[in-house]
Design a protein around this motif. Structure first.
Motif, PDB file in Angstrom:
ATOM      1  N   LYS A 210       9.324  15.737 -11.244  1.00 44.10           N
ATOM      2  CA  LYS A 210       8.116  14.941 -11.069  1.00 44.10           C
ATOM      3  C   LYS A 210       8.511  13.496 -10.838  1.00 44.10           C
ATOM      4  O   LYS A 210       9.329  12.946 -11.595  1.00 44.10           O
ATOM      5  N   GLU A 212       7.350   9.420 -10.121  1.00 45.31           N
ATOM      6  CA  GLU A 212       6.391   8.314 -10.088  1.00 45.31           C
ATOM      7  C   GLU A 212       7.157   7.077  -9.631  1.00 45.31           C
ATOM      8  O   GLU A 212       8.067   6.627 -10.321  1.00 45.31           O
ATOM      9  N   SER A 230       7.100  16.789  -7.154  1.00 50.24           N
ATOM     10  CA  SER A 230       5.669  16.578  -7.362  1.00 50.24           C
ATOM     11  C   SER A 230       5.428  15.099  -7.613  1.00 50.24           C
ATOM     12  O   SER A 230       6.072  14.488  -8.471  1.00 50.24           O
ATOM     13  N   SER A 231       4.522  14.521  -6.826  1.00 55.89           N
ATOM     14  CA  SER A 231       4.171  13.115  -7.011  1.00 55.89           C
ATOM     15  C   SER A 231       2.678  12.962  -6.782  1.00 55.89           C
ATOM     16  O   SER A 231       1.961  13.968  -6.666  1.00 55.89           O
ATOM     17  N   ASN A 232       2.211  11.761  -6.708  1.00 52.03           N
ATOM     18  CA  ASN A 232       0.784  11.484  -6.628  1.00 52.03           C
ATOM     19  C   ASN A 232       0.120  12.229  -5.462  1.00 52.03           C
ATOM     20  O   ASN A 232       0.342  11.907  -4.297  1.00 52.03           O
ATOM     21  N   LYS A 233      -0.694  13.232  -5.782  1.00 49.88           N
ATOM     22  CA  LYS A 233      -1.505  13.977  -4.818  1.00 49.88           C
ATOM     23  C   LYS A 233      -0.695  14.732  -3.772  1.00 49.88           C
ATOM     24  O   LYS A 233      -1.198  15.048  -2.695  1.00 49.88           O
ATOM     25  N   GLN A 234       0.562  15.040  -4.070  1.00 50.61           N
ATOM     26  CA  GLN A 234       1.321  15.812  -3.088  1.00 50.61           C
ATOM     27  C   GLN A 234       2.498  16.538  -3.735  1.00 50.61           C
ATOM     28  O   GLN A 234       2.956  16.176  -4.828  1.00 50.61           O
ATOM     29  N   SER A 247       5.919   6.676  -3.887  1.00 52.73           N
ATOM     30  CA  SER A 247       4.638   7.116  -4.416  1.00 52.73           C
ATOM     31  C   SER A 247       4.308   6.322  -5.676  1.00 52.73           C
ATOM     32  O   SER A 247       4.332   6.841  -6.790  1.00 52.73           O
ATOM     33  N   TYR A 248       4.007   5.041  -5.485  1.00 51.56           N
ATOM     34  CA  TYR A 248       3.649   4.168  -6.601  1.00 51.56           C
ATOM     35  C   TYR A 248       2.149   4.273  -6.877  1.00 51.56           C
ATOM     36  O   TYR A 248       1.347   4.448  -5.949  1.00 51.56           O
ATOM     37  N   THR A 249       1.790   4.122  -8.134  1.00 54.90           N
ATOM     38  CA  THR A 249       0.374   4.230  -8.495  1.00 54.90           C
ATOM     39  C   THR A 249      -0.463   3.083  -7.936  1.00 54.90           C
ATOM     40  O   THR A 249      -1.670   3.232  -7.747  1.00 54.90           O
ATOM     41  N   ALA A 254       1.074   7.640  -0.345  1.00 53.88           N
ATOM     42  CA  ALA A 254       2.369   8.218  -0.705  1.00 53.88           C
ATOM     43  C   ALA A 254       3.115   8.480   0.603  1.00 53.88           C
ATOM     44  O   ALA A 254       2.574   9.106   1.511  1.00 53.88           O
ATOM     45  N   ASN A 280      -5.114   9.810   0.055  1.00 54.90           N
ATOM     46  CA  ASN A 280      -6.156  10.600  -0.603  1.00 54.90           C
ATOM     47  C   ASN A 280      -6.105  12.068  -0.200  1.00 54.90           C
ATOM     48  O   ASN A 280      -7.135  12.717   0.013  1.00 54.90           O
TER      49      ASN A 280
END
Length: 371
Positions: A210, A212, A230-234, A247-249, A254, A280
């Motif tokens: 995972k 981030e 696995s990262s933000n939305k993908q 893939s920063y918050t 991403a 998104n």
């Protein structure tokens, strides 16, 4: 005159080697305004540029003819234009920005190799700043030079059921680190990034991590056991390949950049030198700018028509600062250029200032962006 001719003439002028005819050419270029500079300078701007260059010349004479003044102004304008690319050259050196040093009196050093490793039992410890990376063995952890980090069985036992083998490597703002996983996969973490890793494969035989933040992966090939990030939305699924994920918050997009092999990003297959932008959950694929995407791994900042807002986020993460804008619309201004990430923050900001598009004031760990 084309850009290269202007460059050569300005360089000759700054060396004091222009003939009267060449100085006249600079005068003509300034009067007619080539495609490099479309905006008419005001008298104060001309005088300011004139005095800046004139003061930098060795043993300047006290009197100057009008055409020489215009040529100097032309040289200043050309140097400002070329300064957009931030490269250290003789034009840039002739146009040193004489800003008040108070703006950077509390300079900030660049980031370094630093990270925190958290084991499954919750124990966390800082990794050595004198090392660049860590290697995960089946029953031990070592640095890249094979010196031990920690040896705690069965936390690192690959025969475990997977519940007690999770570990998390985190870099703070201003930190980078590299980790070699037990399957041989190598991962380089950029600043403000975390990678969570479980040694045991799941029930599907998958190798999962995972992410981030931002990291570059060189995945060990294993056709029977896919590697999934696995990262933000993908989810990025690979067998063995080289790619970069950002893939920063605090970034709405991403970005996955593929260097070699192939990857599956939420069902979208990428080929080498392609970029997948996930906004998104919607994936768009574009030709990749490999030089810019991989600049951080080469210890560089590299901007190619990049908005200031994006640039300042990178600077903020690397130097651990907060950024504020006098006018939020300034964040959309675009810049080009390359500079080492080993420079102090003042050097990076001054390079941006040479475009005459933006100014900065550094107060503690706070940067104020002004026009």
């Amino acid at each position: 005159m084309d850009r290269q001719e202007i460059f050569e003439l300005v360089r000759k002028y700054n060396r004091g080697r222009c003939t009267p005819e060449e100085e006249a050419l600079l005068e003509t270029w300034y009067v007619n305004k080539t495609e490099l500079y479309h905006t008419e300078l005001s008298e104060p701007e001309i005088e300011s540029a004139l005095q800046e260059v004139y003061a930098s010349l060795p043993n300047p004479v006290k009197k100057m003819r009008l055409w020489t003044r215009i040529a100097v102004a032309a040289a200043a304008v050309a140097a400002i234009v070329f300064g957009v690319w931030f490269y250290t050259n003789e034009i840039a050196s002739a146009l040193k920005t004489h800003r008040n040093d108070v703006a950077y009196k509390n300079d900030i050093a660049p980031g370094k190799s630093t990270a925190i490793l958290t084991l499954a039992n919750g124990k966390s410890f800082s990794l050595s700043e004198a090392k660049a990376g860590v290697i995960v063995g089946e029953d031990k952890l070592t640095y890249n030079d094979n010196t031990p980090v920690v040896n705690e069985r069965p936390l690192l036992n690959s025969q475990d059921d997977g519940k007690n083998t999770e570990m998390k490597l985190s870099t703070p703002r201003g930190g980078t680190y590299q980790i070699t996983l037990s399957d041989g996969t190598k991962v380089w973490l950029n600043s403000a990034t975390s990678l969570t890793y479980t040694m045991a494969r799941n029930s599907k035989g998958e190798r999962r991590v995972k992410l981030e933040g931002e990291a570059y992966f060189e995945v060990a090939r294993d056709k029977r056991h896919p590697f999934i990030v696995s990262s933000n939305k993908q989810e990025v699924k690979v067998l063995g390949t080289h790619f970069n994920i950002s893939s920063y918050t605090d970034d709405p997009n991403a970005k996955t950049t593929l260097l070699e092999g192939s990857v599956d990003v939420n069902g979208q297959i990428l080929e080498p030198n392609q970029l997948a932008v996930n906004h998104n959950g919607k994936i768009n694929v574009w030709p990749a700018d490999i030089e810019s995407a991989m600049a951080w791994k080469r210890d560089e900042f590299s901007f190619n028509d990049e908005e200031l807002g994006s640039i300042m986020k990178k600077i903020a993460r690397w130097y651990d600062v907060e950024v504020y804008y006098e006018d939020p619309q300034m964040a959309s201004a675009k810049f080009w250029g390359t500079i080492s990430r080993f420079k102090n923050i003042s050097d990076v900001l001054r390079m941006l200032e040479k475009t005459n598009k933006v100014q900065f004031k550094l107060e503690g760990r706070r940067i104020m962006v002004t026009k």
